[in-house]
Write a protein that holds these residues in place. Sequence first.
Motif, PDB file in Angstrom:
ATOM      1  N   ILE A   9       0.855  -1.180   0.000  1.00 24.13           N
ATOM      2  CA  ILE A   9       0.000   0.000   0.000  1.00 24.13           C
ATOM      3  C   ILE A   9       0.895   1.235   0.000  1.00 24.13           C
ATOM      4  O   ILE A   9       1.674   1.446   0.930  1.00 24.13           O
ATOM      5  CB  ILE A   9      -0.941  -0.007   1.214  1.00 24.13           C
ATOM      6  CG1 ILE A   9      -1.939  -1.165   1.077  1.00 24.13           C
ATOM      7  CG2 ILE A   9      -1.671   1.327   1.337  1.00 24.13           C
ATOM      8  CD1 ILE A   9      -2.853  -1.353   2.270  1.00 24.13           C
ATOM      9  N   SER A  47      -0.337   4.451  -0.500  1.00 28.65           N
ATOM     10  CA  SER A  47      -1.080   5.498   0.189  1.00 28.65           C
ATOM     11  C   SER A  47      -2.360   4.882   0.741  1.00 28.65           C
ATOM     12  O   SER A  47      -3.194   4.406  -0.023  1.00 28.65           O
ATOM     13  CB  SER A  47      -1.380   6.633  -0.789  1.00 28.65           C
ATOM     14  OG  SER A  47      -2.223   7.587  -0.195  1.00 28.65           O
ATOM     15  N   GLY A  48      -2.487   4.863   2.048  1.00 29.15           N
ATOM     16  CA  GLY A  48      -3.629   4.204   2.680  1.00 29.15           C
ATOM     17  C   GLY A  48      -4.821   5.129   2.862  1.00 29.15           C
ATOM     18  O   GLY A  48      -4.793   6.307   2.479  1.00 29.15           O
ATOM     19  N   LEU A  49      -5.875   4.575   3.439  1.00 23.72           N
ATOM     20  CA  LEU A  49      -7.093   5.344   3.688  1.00 23.72           C
ATOM     21  C   LEU A  49      -6.846   6.391   4.768  1.00 23.72           C
ATOM     22  O   LEU A  49      -6.016   6.198   5.649  1.00 23.72           O
ATOM     23  CB  LEU A  49      -8.220   4.413   4.153  1.00 23.72           C
ATOM     24  CG  LEU A  49      -8.572   3.243   3.240  1.00 23.72           C
ATOM     25  CD1 LEU A  49      -9.762   2.475   3.809  1.00 23.72           C
ATOM     26  CD2 LEU A  49      -8.873   3.718   1.840  1.00 23.72           C
ATOM     27  N   CYS A  74      -7.249   4.330  -1.839  1.00 31.06           N
ATOM     28  CA  CYS A  74      -6.092   3.532  -1.447  1.00 31.06           C
ATOM     29  C   CYS A  74      -5.278   3.259  -2.703  1.00 31.06           C
ATOM     30  O   CYS A  74      -5.825   2.820  -3.712  1.00 31.06           O
ATOM     31  CB  CYS A  74      -6.544   2.224  -0.800  1.00 31.06           C
ATOM     32  SG  CYS A  74      -5.202   1.337   0.011  1.00 31.06           S
ATOM     33  N   SER A  77      -6.098  -1.738   4.735  1.00 29.45           N
ATOM     34  CA  SER A  77      -6.005  -0.357   5.199  1.00 29.45           C
ATOM     35  C   SER A  77      -7.381   0.026   5.738  1.00 29.45           C
ATOM     36  O   SER A  77      -8.396  -0.309   5.135  1.00 29.45           O
ATOM     37  CB  SER A  77      -5.597   0.579   4.059  1.00 29.45           C
ATOM     38  OG  SER A  77      -5.515   1.916   4.531  1.00 29.45           O
TER      39      SER A  77
END
Length: 103
Positions: free
Chosen positions: A13, A15-17, A32, A91
């Motif tokens: 991941i 860029s996560g939530l 995400c 995420s």
Amino acid sequence: LLLLCCAEEAAVIVSGLKNTDVFVGESATFTCELSHPGVKNVQWWLDGSPLHNNLVTEISEQDGMIHTLTLNDVACHDSGTVTFRAGSLISSAKLLVKGILPL
């Protein structure tokens, strides 16, 4: 020197939530981003219930790496934990739906 090659390299991941606060009747969007496309078993959840693409819940994917969930016309009872799963990757973020204060 670290060389990255091989398509078998596990996706991660990028860029996560992010936690999101919205007012009743607004839309909440969660995104995400994965390191590369092709991850199987992608699923969105709200408080443990699986979400499916419909008029209220829009699920989209761009280039197989950017996964987006939009919850339209949210109500107070939609507040909870949004979870994105792609294979073994997870995420989560909080959704807080705020009521309109009377004037």
